[in-house]
Design an enzyme around this catalytic site. Structure first.
Site, PDB file in Angstrom:
ATOM      1  N   SER A  26       0.835  -1.203   0.000  1.00 57.77           N
ATOM      2  CA  SER A  26       0.000   0.000   0.000  1.00 57.77           C
ATOM      3  C   SER A  26       0.867   1.249   0.000  1.00 57.77           C
ATOM      4  CB  SER A  26      -0.926   0.030   1.228  1.00 57.77           C
ATOM      5  OG  SER A  26      -0.176   0.210   2.410  1.00 57.77           O
ATOM      6  N   ASP A  47       5.439  -7.491   2.664  1.00 57.18           N
ATOM      7  CA  ASP A  47       4.479  -6.800   3.527  1.00 57.18           C
ATOM      8  C   ASP A  47       3.884  -7.810   4.494  1.00 57.18           C
ATOM      9  OD1 ASP A  47       2.388  -4.959   4.508  1.00 57.18           O
ATOM     10  OD2 ASP A  47       2.781  -3.830   2.667  1.00 57.18           O
ATOM     11  N   TYR A 168       6.749   9.141  16.871  1.00 57.24           N
ATOM     12  CA  TYR A 168       6.867   9.036  15.415  1.00 57.24           C
ATOM     13  C   TYR A 168       7.994   9.931  14.914  1.00 57.24           C
ATOM     14  CZ  TYR A 168       5.683   9.361  10.452  1.00 57.24           C
ATOM     15  OH  TYR A 168       5.744   9.342   9.071  1.00 57.24           O
ATOM     16  N   LYS A 172      11.536   8.693  12.961  1.00 55.85           N
ATOM     17  CA  LYS A 172      11.951   9.118  11.623  1.00 55.85           C
ATOM     18  C   LYS A 172      13.281   9.862  11.665  1.00 55.85           C
ATOM     19  CE  LYS A 172       8.593   7.271   9.353  1.00 55.85           C
ATOM     20  NZ  LYS A 172       8.842   6.141   8.421  1.00 55.85           N
ATOM     21  N   ALA A 202      -0.751  12.002   0.064  1.00 55.72           N
ATOM     22  CA  ALA A 202      -2.112  11.445  -0.026  1.00 55.72           C
ATOM     23  C   ALA A 202      -2.074   9.920  -0.104  1.00 55.72           C
ATOM     24  CB  ALA A 202      -2.840  12.022  -1.225  1.00 55.72           C
ATOM     25  N   TRP A 262       9.861  26.882   5.417  1.00 55.58           N
ATOM     26  CA  TRP A 262       9.203  27.893   6.264  1.00 55.58           C
ATOM     27  C   TRP A 262       9.313  27.534   7.724  1.00 55.58           C
ATOM     28  CZ3 TRP A 262       3.964  28.760   3.247  1.00 55.58           C
ATOM     29  CH2 TRP A 262       4.221  29.574   2.125  1.00 55.58           C
TER      30      TRP A 262
END
Length: 262
Positions: A26, A47, A168, A172, A202, A262
């Site tokens: 996925s 997976d 999390y 990372k 997305a 930013w």
């Protein structure tokens, strides 16, 4: 010196190579696995999912004219990964490329987070990357060549506004620095290691109905005013794995629509 501009298209050609992709059922891992096949590689699809995700990836690769195998494996289990790499080499050939995209995300305020939630995420996101790289590199080192790309996140570089996910973010950040460290351990032995740090993307996880409000905020906070789609992770992965990046190792490539500016 050879004029590489004459052979520019071949720099991104992965024909004759064998890739190993975790999280191939996925999201980003699935689309990258498909993209590697489109560029000529045969792909081992790894997976732990129990749905038809891997089968869908395999069907796409078959239609692209390449070979694949489907392997059910848990990235937190060392022996499972060693066996998966061995099967890959037995059925597809010498392993030369790897993308480690298996990972999870969840959130909870730090003062309320249970130890199990913290540890489970760390086991998959950080330990899982380590064990995957270890199994892949042990095969690649025997052949004297290989390229590994680990999927990190811009959350390893910044703290996301409005999201309580310290575990999390730490996982990372760990992936990024661990990958740099591995790159230096293997730099003289033919293996390159780099990371891709996506911004808001997305994926199925981020496009659920209950995420509509959060998704709007993600888009507003990104300078390009939208989330990435999974297709936009293929080019960076192919680049880092291909001969086009033959002098690139230990790099974290931000693919974030300008977010970290930013």
């Amino acid at each position: 010196m050879t004029d590489i501009t004459l052979n520019a298209p071949k720099l991104f050609d992965l024909s004759g190579q064998v890739a190993f992709v975790t999280g191939a059922g996925s999201g980003i891992g699935q689309r990258i696995a498909m993209g590697l096949a489109q560029c000529g590689a045969d792909v081992a699809l790894v997976d732990r999912r129990q749905d038809d995700g891997l089968a869908n990836t395999a069907d796409f690769i078959t239609k692209a004219g390449r070979k694949s195998i489907q392997i059910a494996a848990d990235v937190t289990h060392k022996v499972s990964l060693i066996d998966a790499v061995a099967r890959t080499e037995a059925e597809l050939g010498a392993l030369s490329l790897a993308v480690n995209a298996a990972g999870i995300a969840n959130a909870n305020p730090a003062e309320e987070m249970e130890e199990d939630q913290y540890q489970t995420l760390m086991d998959i996101n950080l330990k899982g990357i380590f064990l995957s790289c270890q199994a892949e590199a042990n095969a690649m080192l025997k052949h004297g060549r290989g390229a590994i790309v680990n999927i990190a996140s811009m959350s390893g570089v910044i703290v996301n506004r409005g999201l309580s996910q310290c575990h999390y973010n730490a996982s990372k950040a760990g992936v990024i620095h661990m990958s740099k460290s591995m790159a230096m351990e293997w730099v003289g032995r033919g293996i390159r290691v780099n990371t891709i740090s996506p911004g808001y993307t997305a994926t199925p996880m981020n496009t659920r109905a209950e995420m509509v409000h959060q998704t709007k905020l993600f888009e507003e906070q990104t300078p390009m005013q939208r989330m990435a789609n999974v297709d936009e992770m293929v080019g960076p992965a192919v680049f880092l794995l291909s001969d086009a990046a033959s002098f690139v190792t230990g790099v974290d490539l931000l693919v974030d629509g300008g977010f970290c500016c930013w």
